[in-house]
Design an enzyme around this catalytic site. Structure first.
Site, PDB file in Angstrom:
ATOM      1  N   TYR A 183       0.836  -0.989   0.206  1.00  0.00           N
ATOM      2  CA  TYR A 183      -0.032   0.118  -0.076  1.00  0.00           C
ATOM      3  C   TYR A 183       1.051   1.394   0.034  1.00  0.00           C
ATOM      4  O   TYR A 183       2.125   1.398  -0.420  1.00  0.00           O
ATOM      5  CB  TYR A 183      -1.082   0.088   1.221  1.00  0.00           C
TER       6      TYR A 183
ATOM      7  N   LYS B  51     -20.058 -21.250  -8.629  1.00  0.00           N
ATOM      8  CA  LYS B  51     -19.558 -21.023 -10.341  1.00  0.00           C
ATOM      9  C   LYS B  51     -17.831 -20.405  -9.887  1.00  0.00           C
ATOM     10  O   LYS B  51     -17.203 -20.874 -10.693  1.00  0.00           O
ATOM     11  CB  LYS B  51     -20.242 -19.954 -11.088  1.00  0.00           C
TER      12      LYS B  51
ATOM     13  N   ALA C 198     -36.889 -23.366 -25.922  1.00  0.00           N
ATOM     14  CA  ALA C 198     -36.496 -22.231 -26.843  1.00  0.00           C
ATOM     15  C   ALA C 198     -35.817 -21.208 -26.160  1.00  0.00           C
ATOM     16  O   ALA C 198     -36.098 -20.180 -26.472  1.00  0.00           O
ATOM     17  CB  ALA C 198     -37.727 -21.878 -27.700  1.00  0.00           C
TER      18      ALA C 198
END
Length: 761
Positions: free
Chosen positions: A39, A94, A195
């Site tokens: 930092y 995920k 679809a």
């Protein structure tokens, strides 16, 4: 699903640190100076560099390996529109899959915004943080607009996995299924039930691969998308059919392929029976498929079936794609994930399913063997080769299609880096195998009447590591090969009971008799030994018919070594042999001897073993730092036993090999901790360096040590490596794994190469 599964899932997500992912630092942070670099004031310097050259953001930050998993929670798994908060566990999951399968870092970002235009602006605003964007669980048709506009606006990959992941994996399965049933892709009739986003993307990708658009019939919840329908959005209108059909039953009649991306139990047995010969059925509704695996395979014995479930063959699982697609895209700094990259992933997955499947994969799925066929048309999700197969294919396609910002030049090095990202490969093993490939040698495989030995033979042929020669019953070997669909037609098989002429048998027996006639062996006994695989194999090496010999899979170590000693013999300088293991640890390779041969070696034998090991270690381009072990340190024990023998061996080594970095006797903790040892025993030749070679004072301690470390998972073992033989002979552990056999074959080839080089010199 049982209630216990739900309860276990809740406990899994909340126990310990809640959730499934965390952020960890990648740089030192233990001192004030470390923090001043991380930092203020040190961090200002990389900021200045990036300001001057924006591309340096990839050099100084994590952007290049960071993906955002972004969702608004409008189409979560099978749960529907549950909102961003409730969808967060899925996005974390995920992220975990990205990390564990491809070492891609992820921030999951759940956005409370359903308006596509506003969501697009949110993603555009945060995009500078990331190297790629993975859109997740956003409902159709909005997902099409969101992805398309983000791809136009951003210069990093944007990928909606719900669409493209399913398309890529199912397309790979489709190509292989067509190869199996012999149908041409431009002639097949395809029915797609569903679809939504995934269905539209699958249809588009299938067209790119050669499916004729006129042969595609798509259905939504109201029936076939035909030209009589007036309720279709723009996405669905792309796949309107002019056929005079309106129901799923009508569409299925005579179809070659059924792709289900809808709901469970909508396909009947009668519909499957109405399909064309050798039908392909991908019923991917989850957890309940459009038709069960049992019903479909009972209705049609010629069906090739896939589902979205892991408990049946041919799981269409997106984890086969997205981690590795992003890995390849990030590694070349692709500006997008285009059609060429998706097709490259399809073909890489399809090709991988046709290759030999490693034993570690078959073990993971509790199967003896996995081969390309109706029950295996796509790779298994736990196949470690996915990262080194799919990612390079995607990276190459990005470069070839002109969207790569950082091209790869050394592909061999890139694949090695991919393997080491997940600890899949060890640099030492790769070094050995690469050296073997440069000049593969003829290696005799005893015990070839065994599936593991034959799978190892297939692997070394495929990889160019060795040229196997199989010893065993020709009938038994050919039966195993046929049953397991292993192809080894170019590998010679020698049935020593049926293929060897009397003249040849007598010639080899005479060689053995000349070696053993003054050691109590008659010619008749030598002739009898010609019906023993170990004697016969060793004599092939001795007479130059082969370069190396591998045995021991089904027999005791001592019973296999004896023929080698009688036929090949030991190196003149040492007159004895020793056994060594290589332990692959987190700190690097550790060489351990004697683990297999000498029970209670005298000081001279310990010293000779040390020299043999040192020479072997140097062959791997590693400088040996050797500790002679015992239970005392540097003469502390004054009685008899292993400490005294170890101490005497060190004296011999210091006198005869003054340049060898070896010392002892010492306890194991002092051997492996150079700082500790140097603090208490600063006089040692090892100084502050940790030992990388451990010489045990007897067989018992060496054998116990490597087996304990191996079983605890602390280290992977390679070996045993037999040292001191005149020619390349190695003896396996009984019931070795295929990987262990392959590793030892590679070492045997390298040994044979060195022997040839010395002969040439």
């Amino acid at each position: 699903m049982k209630n216990s599964v739900y309860e276990d899932a809740l406990w899994y997500h909340q126990k310990g640190r809640p959730g499934k992912i965390e952020v960890i630092p990648t740089k030192p942070h233990d001192t004030q100076y470390d923090l001043s670099l991380a930092y203020t004031p040190g961090v200002a310097q990389p900021c200045r560099e990036i300001q001057q050259n924006p591309d340096d953001v990839y050099k100084y930050t994590s952007k290049g390996n960071l993906v955002a998993v972004i969702s608004n929670g409008t189409a979560v798994l099978g749960l529907g529109d549950i909102g961003p908060l409730a969808g967060k566990p899925v996005m974390e999951g995920k992220g975990m899959l990205f990390k564990i399968f491809a070492d891609v870092d992820v921030f999951d970002i759940e956005v409370a915004e359903k308006d596509p235009a506003k969501l697009i602006e949110v993603v555009k605003a945060i995009a500078p943080t990331f190297g790629g964007i993975n859109l997740e669980d956003i409902k159709a048709p909005e997902c099409f607009e969101i992805e398309e506009k983000l791809k136009e606006a951003l210069d990093i990959p944007v990928f909606h996995d719900d669409q493209h992941g399913t398309a890529i994996i199912s397309a790979a399965g489709l190509l292989n299924a067509l190869e199996l049933n012999g149908k041409k892709i431009d002639e097949i009739q395809v029915v797609i039930n569903g679809a939504g986003a995934a269905a539209i993307s699958c249809a588009k990708l299938y067209l790119s691969l050669g499916v004729n658009k006129e042969n595609v019939v798509m259905l939504d919840s109201k029936g076939v998308l035909n030209n009589a329908r007036t309720d279709l959005n723009a996405s669905k209108q792309q796949f309107v059919t002019f056929k005079a059909i309106s129901t799923l039953k009508e569409a299925m009649a005579g179809a070659d392929v059924f792709l289900g991306l809808s709901v469970g139990n909508v396909v009947s047995v009668e519909m499957i029976q109405s399909m064309a010969k050798d039908p392909i059925v991908f019923a991917m509704a989850n957890p309940t498929p459009e038709i069960s695996y049992e019903e479909a395979t009972t209705a049609r014995k010629d069906v090739i079936m896939a589902t979205g479930r892991s408990d049946y063959p041919n799981q269409i699982n997106n984890v086969l794609g997205f981690p590795f697609i992003f890995r390849g895209a990030l590694d070349v700094r692709a500006r997008t994930i285009n059609e060429e990259m998706k097709i490259a992933a399809v073909k890489a997955l399809a090709d991988l399913a046709k290759k030999y499947v490693p034993e570690l994969v078959t073990k993971a799925y509790n199967m003896e063997n996995i081969v390309f066929g109706r029950d295996y048309i796509i790779p298994k999700p736990l196949d470690p080769r996915l990262i080194t197969t799919v990612s390079p294919a995607v990276a190459r396609a990005a470069m070839d299609s002109g969207v790569a910002g950082k091209p790869i030049s050394d592909w061999e090095e890139y694949e090695r880096e991919l393997g080491t990202r997940l600890g899949l490969e060890n640099k030492l093993i790769m070094t050995i195998c690469n050296k073997a490939k440069k000049n593969p040698k003829r290696v005799v495989f005893a015990d070839a009447n065994n599936l593991k030995m034959l799978k190892a033979a297939r692997f070394v042929v495929d990889q160019g590591i060795a040229k196997p020669i199989l010893l065993g019953s020709r009938k038994a070997i050919e039966k195993i090969l046929a049953e397991n669909k292993l192809e080894l037609s170019d590998v010679p098989i020698i049935d020593i009971f049926r293929d060897i002429s009397d003249n040849r048998r007598h010639e080899l027996a005479q060689v053995l008799f000349e070696k053993r006639k003054r050691k109590g062996m008659s010619f008749e006994e030598a002739l009898e030994r010609m019906y023993n695989h170990d004697y016969f194999g060793c004599l092939m090496v001795e007479t130059g018919e082969a370069d190396a010999f591998i045995s021991g899979f089904s027999r005791k170590y001592a019973d296999t070594i004896r023929p080698a000693l009688q036929v090949i013999g030991t190196k003149e300088d040492f007159h004895h042999i020793a056994g060594m293991y290589i332990l692959l640890t987190q700190k690097g390779p550790l060489f351990l001897a004697d683990t297999t041969v000498n029970s209670d070696p005298a000081p001279q034998v310990i010293a000779d073993t040390t020299v043999l090991v040192a020479n072997e270690v140097r062959r791997f381009k590693i400088e040996p730092r050797i500790a002679i072990l015992s239970y005392s340190n540097f003469g502390a024990f004054k009685g008899k036993g292993s400490p005294v023998r170890a101490s005497e061996a060190v004296k011999i080594l210091h006198q005869n090999y003054p340049d060898l970095m070896v010392d002892g006797e010492m306890q194991a903790n002092y051997a492996l901790n150079g700082t500790l040892r140097n603090r208490k025993f600063p006089f040692t030749k090892l100084g502050e360096q940790d030992a990388n070679v451990l010489i045990c004072p007897n067989l018992s301690s060496g054998n116990i040590l490597y087996k304990v470390l191996q079983e605890l998972g602390t280290a992977k073992a390679i070996g045993p490596i037999l040292l001191g033989m005149k020619k390349s002979v190695h003896v396996l552990q009984m019931e070795s794994s295929v990987r262990e056999i392959v590793n030892l074959v590679a070492i045997a080839v390298v040994d044979a190469q060195e022997a040839e080089e010395k002969t040439t010199d």
